[in-house]
Design an enzyme around this catalytic site. Structure first.
Site, PDB file in Angstrom:
ATOM      1  N   HIS A   1       4.333   2.198  -4.867  1.00 28.78           N
ATOM      2  CA  HIS A   1       4.940   1.433  -3.785  1.00 28.78           C
ATOM      3  C   HIS A   1       6.396   1.840  -3.559  1.00 28.78           C
ATOM      4  CE1 HIS A   1       1.998  -2.148  -3.173  1.00 28.78           C
ATOM      5  NE2 HIS A   1       1.347  -1.043  -3.498  1.00 28.78           N
ATOM      6  N   ASP A   2       7.053   2.272  -4.611  1.00 27.95           N
ATOM      7  CA  ASP A   2       8.424   2.745  -4.449  1.00 27.95           C
ATOM      8  C   ASP A   2       8.454   4.038  -3.642  1.00 27.95           C
ATOM      9  OD1 ASP A   2      11.242   2.913  -4.870  1.00 27.95           O
ATOM     10  OD2 ASP A   2      10.907   4.340  -6.490  1.00 27.95           O
TER      11      ASP A   2
ATOM     12  N   GLY B   1      10.959   6.933  -0.081  1.00 32.88           N
ATOM     13  CA  GLY B   1      10.876   7.923  -1.147  1.00 32.88           C
ATOM     14  C   GLY B   1      11.070   7.294  -2.514  1.00 32.88           C
TER      15      GLY B   1
ATOM     16  N   ASP C   1      13.088   6.287  -4.805  1.00 36.38           N
ATOM     17  CA  ASP C   1      14.518   6.029  -4.990  1.00 36.38           C
ATOM     18  C   ASP C   1      14.805   4.697  -5.668  1.00 36.38           C
ATOM     19  OD1 ASP C   1      13.799   4.251  -3.002  1.00 36.38           O
ATOM     20  OD2 ASP C   1      15.553   4.660  -1.735  1.00 36.38           O
TER      21      ASP C   1
ATOM     22  N   SER D   1      14.011   1.786  -4.656  1.00 40.53           N
ATOM     23  CA  SER D   1      14.313   0.703  -3.718  1.00 40.53           C
ATOM     24  C   SER D   1      13.419  -0.510  -3.920  1.00 40.53           C
ATOM     25  CB  SER D   1      14.220   1.193  -2.272  1.00 40.53           C
ATOM     26  OG  SER D   1      12.945   1.734  -1.990  1.00 40.53           O
TER      27      SER D   1
ATOM     28  N   GLU E   1      12.296  -5.107  -0.242  1.00 40.25           N
ATOM     29  CA  GLU E   1      10.880  -4.716  -0.305  1.00 40.25           C
ATOM     30  C   GLU E   1      10.070  -5.648  -1.198  1.00 40.25           C
ATOM     31  OE1 GLU E   1      10.530  -0.548  -1.389  1.00 40.25           O
ATOM     32  OE2 GLU E   1      12.296  -0.077  -0.198  1.00 40.25           O
TER      33      GLU E   1
ATOM     34  N   ASN F   1       3.969  -6.477  -1.813  1.00 41.60           N
ATOM     35  CA  ASN F   1       4.683  -6.397  -3.091  1.00 41.60           C
ATOM     36  C   ASN F   1       4.812  -7.736  -3.815  1.00 41.60           C
ATOM     37  OD1 ASN F   1       5.146  -3.619  -2.938  1.00 41.60           O
ATOM     38  ND2 ASN F   1       7.046  -3.883  -1.778  1.00 41.60           N
TER      39      ASN F   1
ATOM     40  N   PRO G   1       0.098   1.828   2.265  1.00 42.21           N
ATOM     41  CA  PRO G   1      -1.319   1.870   2.648  1.00 42.21           C
ATOM     42  C   PRO G   1      -1.968   0.501   2.434  1.00 42.21           C
ATOM     43  CG  PRO G   1      -0.753   3.732   1.237  1.00 42.21           C
ATOM     44  CD  PRO G   1       0.403   2.784   1.179  1.00 42.21           C
TER      45      PRO G   1
ATOM     46  N   HIS H   1      -7.228   3.111  -9.170  1.00 40.45           N
ATOM     47  CA  HIS H   1      -7.874   1.787  -9.171  1.00 40.45           C
ATOM     48  C   HIS H   1      -8.858   1.643 -10.333  1.00 40.45           C
ATOM     49  CE1 HIS H   1      -7.079   1.109  -4.577  1.00 40.45           C
ATOM     50  NE2 HIS H   1      -5.992   1.036  -5.308  1.00 40.45           N
ATOM     51  N   THR H   2      -8.954   2.658 -11.152  1.00 39.55           N
ATOM     52  CA  THR H   2      -9.801   2.551 -12.347  1.00 39.55           C
ATOM     53  C   THR H   2      -9.216   1.585 -13.369  1.00 39.55           C
ATOM     54  OG1 THR H   2     -10.940   3.803 -14.066  1.00 39.55           O
ATOM     55  CG2 THR H   2      -8.706   4.496 -13.558  1.00 39.55           C
TER      56      THR H   2
END
Length: 324
Positions: A68-69, A74, A76, A78, A90, A96, A164, A194-195
């Site tokens: 997610h970062d 990018g 970074d 954030s 975020e 999140n 996504p 996702h495993t």
């Protein structure tokens, strides 16, 4: 048989290491901190080992946090920033709100600051943490080139727009990945993350109860699996969590792809992988454990380079939740 699998896995890990020794991209280097903070990887690994040994289920959220970062501004750091009086960060974006493990990042940062104050970025620590957490659950080990610097901006709405979605179509997912320099193979491989891990019911409940807005079920979802999910997840339930890879959610393996092929992928985005020939082809290949481990490692290295800040850009935060 188990011994042979261990040997094969070790060999794959060695090859990943050997092939990446000379890797450097976007200002990142494998031994970036050798002179300024030698042993930083060992410090981070010790912290992660402490947490994962007590709570193995933290591995998946830590991997997700890195993902997610990188997809927003990018890699970074954030996603680690707290909101300010003037701007929501975020962290407060809907995708999140279920992130966990910020205390692990803070603990790793604190441990590193004790030995090398003001040297190692939170973005680098997050990348190292994700790698170590996956490896400790049986996943591959990959090299993490370092030298990232921390961003100073974190905007709630950007996370909503750029991450996504779990109900994404294949074309939507492909577009988002492509905008980050990742191809279809990376999409399928990274979905394999996702495993491990769990999900809240409200991330997929529309597939069970209101797929097209008419109170119907997603016809691509296996009926017996759907019936099982309905027992656990009642309409409107946003608290219950279920395994993303039933029966194997604490082990990093190829069982996720087995479920997807049986139409038992938890999210609509998982089912979407079966709507594309190239993606389907990789799923079949990914069922070979050694191939998946290798490919996942390479895709993670690739993802870890998205939009990095290096040189004099950004800053080295003293605390990961706040700018200096």
């Amino acid at each position: 048989m188990a011994k042979m699998a261990t040997i094969l896995f070790s060999a794959a890990s060695f090859l990943i290491f050997a092939c990446s020794l000379t890797d450097a991209a976007g200002g990142l280097e494998l031994n970036f901190y050798d002179k300024t903070c030698p042993g930083v990887s060992n410090v981070v690994e010790a912290v992660i080992a402490h947490y994962i040994s007590k709570a193995p289920t933290l591995a998946a959220p830590l991997l997700r946090m890195h993902f997610h970062d990188c997809f927003v501004r990018g890699c970074d750091g954030s996603v680690l920033l707290n909101s300010t009086k003037s701007r929501k960060a975020e962290k407060e974006a809907a995708p999140n709100l279920t992130l966990r493990g910020f205390q692990v990042i803070d603990a790793a940062k604190a441990a590193v600051e004790k030995v090398c104050p003001g040297v190692v970025s939170c973005a680098d620590i997050l990348a190292l943490v994700a790698r170590d957490a996956v490896h400790m659950l049986g996943g591959p080990f990959w090299n993490v080139p370092t030298g990232r610097r921390d961003g100073v901006v974190s905007i709630q709405n950007e996370a909503v727009a750029k991450l996504p979605p779990p109900n994404g179509t294949f074309s939507k997912l492909k577009s988002i990945f492509a905008s980050n320099g990742l191809d279809v193979k990376d999409l399928v491989v990274l979905s394999g993350g996702h495993t491990i891990g769990m999900s809240h019911c409200n991330s997929f409940s529309s597939r069970l109860y209101n797929f097209t807005g008419k109170g119907d079920m997603d016809p691509s979802l296996d009926k017996s699996y759907a019936a099982h999910l309905k027992i656990k997840c009642k309409p409107g339930d946003n608290k219950t969590i279920v395994e993303m890879d039933p029966g194997s959610f604490r082990t990093f393996d190829t069982h996720y792809y087995v479920n997807v092929k049986k139409n038992r992928g938890l999210f609509q985005s998982d089912a979407a992988l079966l709507t594309n020939n190239e993606a389907q082809s990789y799923i079949n290949k990914g069922l070979e454990s050694s191939s998946f481990l290798w490919d996942f490692a390479r895709s993670m290295e690739k993802m870890g380079r998205i939009g990095v800040l290096t040189g004099t850009a950004g800053q080295i935060r003293r605390h990961c939740a706040f700018t200096n």
